[in-house]
Design a protein around this motif. Structure first.
Motif, PDB file in Angstrom:
ATOM      1  N   ASP A  84       0.805  -1.211   0.000  1.00 15.90           N
ATOM      2  CA  ASP A  84       0.000   0.000   0.000  1.00 15.90           C
ATOM      3  C   ASP A  84       0.845   1.271   0.000  1.00 15.90           C
ATOM      4  O   ASP A  84       0.300   2.376   0.016  1.00 15.90           O
ATOM      5  CB  ASP A  84      -0.955   0.012   1.194  1.00 15.90           C
ATOM      6  N   ASP A 263     -11.301  -9.980   1.736  1.00 10.53           N
ATOM      7  CA  ASP A 263     -12.106  -8.855   1.253  1.00 10.53           C
ATOM      8  C   ASP A 263     -12.670  -8.065   2.427  1.00 10.53           C
ATOM      9  O   ASP A 263     -12.680  -6.823   2.417  1.00 10.53           O
ATOM     10  CB  ASP A 263     -13.257  -9.350   0.377  1.00 10.53           C
ATOM     11  N   GLY A 266      -9.913  -6.212   4.117  1.00 12.22           N
ATOM     12  CA  GLY A 266      -9.475  -5.138   3.244  1.00 12.22           C
ATOM     13  C   GLY A 266     -10.319  -3.884   3.348  1.00 12.22           C
ATOM     14  O   GLY A 266      -9.873  -2.793   2.961  1.00 12.22           O
ATOM     15  N   ARG A 273      -6.159  -4.778   1.013  1.00 10.00           N
ATOM     16  CA  ARG A 273      -6.850  -4.476  -0.250  1.00 10.00           C
ATOM     17  C   ARG A 273      -5.907  -4.655  -1.430  1.00 10.00           C
ATOM     18  O   ARG A 273      -6.294  -5.165  -2.488  1.00 10.00           O
ATOM     19  CB  ARG A 273      -7.387  -3.038  -0.231  1.00 10.00           C
ATOM     20  N   GLU A 274      -4.658  -4.252  -1.254  1.00  7.64           N
ATOM     21  CA  GLU A 274      -3.680  -4.391  -2.329  1.00  7.64           C
ATOM     22  C   GLU A 274      -3.319  -5.861  -2.559  1.00  7.64           C
ATOM     23  O   GLU A 274      -3.051  -6.280  -3.688  1.00  7.64           O
ATOM     24  CB  GLU A 274      -2.429  -3.578  -2.015  1.00  7.64           C
TER      25      GLU A 274
END
Length: 331
Positions: A84, A263, A266, A273-274
């Motif tokens: 990130d 998910d 994230g 998320r990345e």
């Protein structure tokens, strides 16, 4: 590509690739200088009296990097950031590396990966494969490689050593730690991706040894040389972790983190998320093949998978600083 005659500047020495290449160079009696943000962290991880010259500073500081690179004819661009934090840090770092390499007429060593190559193909990607990224990070890696190509086209020299996922005594990251730490503690291993498909791994001591061997092949390298390090292909990936469990004497059980759970995490974690955005590299088999590698280093003998896993496992079990162990093994 000219022979190394003076000092190599290693950037990212607290990381997987940079630390291993630095240790390999030192084991061969070559001069190494490292630029790190936190010298205390470097010493805590790699030990004292490793043999390199340490300069404290940040690659984001162009002036500081310029001073660190003075007199160096090879620069190892081993800089990496958490997923990130790639933007804009990787872009700035690469621009700064290119600037100081130009000023010193230095060869750049770059640890390439599979991100810029895109999706899995019907056959492994050869060294001549064109970039076809399918993610934001793949686009960034393509940009970095394009900038390196432009540097070579303008008279510079670049060695791009592309490999699969790293593991080994100098490798610590969120992919391998949950497996090796758990196995060393006799617990179930946590992994990502489909365990029933092949997966390509690069044992870091082998990759570092190959990289330094390639640098010694100065006259044989193109101005922009891409070499694929095939490493170990676990067929299927589950066999890699089963061997780890066997050697650790731990249960051959895997907790395959479901993507729906990641998910959810994230939603609150930019880093996760990345990771989810790169899901394809764990759920499909993206392989590379190294015909050029075989041509340049026909006598290179890789470490067998069982031994490589065993040596990595031992590094998780002992308190000896990483670089002291790596140098001792190399000499």
């Amino acid at each position: 590509m000219k022979q190394q005659q003076s000092t190599t500047l290693v950037l990212g020495a607290t990381g997987s690739f940079g630390g291993a290449v630095a240790a390999e160079l030192i084991s061969r009696g070559q001069g190494v200088r490292v630029l790190v943000r936190d010298a205390a962290k470097l010493e805590a991880r790699f030990g004292r009296n490793v043999g390199w010259q340490v300069i404290q500073g940040d690659v984001q500081d162009a002036a500081m990097l310029g001073r660190a690179a003075e007199g160096c004819d090879v620069i190892v661009h081993g800089i990496n950031y958490p997923y990130d934090k790639w933007f804009p840090n990787m872009e700035t770092a690469t621009r700064n590396v290119l600037a100081v390499a130009t000023a010193n007429d230095a060869t750049i060593v770059f640890p390439g990966n599979i991100y810029s190559l895109g999706a899995a193909g019907a056959r492994p990607h050869p060294e001549s494969a064109l970039a076809a990224p399918i993610t934001k990070k793949g686009e960034l890696r393509r940009w970095m490689e394009d900038e390196l190509k432009a540097y070579a086209a303008s008279g510079g020299r670049v060695l791009n050593v592309r490999a699969g996922d790293y593991f080994g005594p100098t490798v610590r990251n969120g992919l391998v730690d949950p497996a090796f730490e758990a196995a060393a503690a006799g617990k179930r291993m946590m992994v990502l991706g489909d365990m029933d498909i092949p997966h390509q791994w690069a044992y870091m001591p082998d990759l570092a040894r190959a990289t330094v061997d390639l640098l010694a092949q100065a006259a044989s390298l193109a101005p922009y040389e891409v070499v694929h390090f095939e490493g170990i292909v676990a067929r299927p990936q589950r066999s890699f972790f089963s061997e780890l469990a066997r050697q650790a004497g731990s249960p051959d059980k895997i907790f395959d983190m479901p993507w729906w759970m990641l998910d959810l995490v994230g939603m609150f974690s930019p880093l996760i998320r990345e990771v989810v955005a790169m899901r394809y590299i764990w759920d499909t088999t993206v392989l590379i093949e190294g015909a050029r590698f075989a041509e340049l280093l026909p006598e290179f003998v890789p470490t067998p998978m069982d031994r490589a896993i065993g040596e990595t496992l031992q590094s998780y079990r002992r308190d000896v600083p990483i670089a002291e162990t790596a140098v001792a093994a190399a000499v």
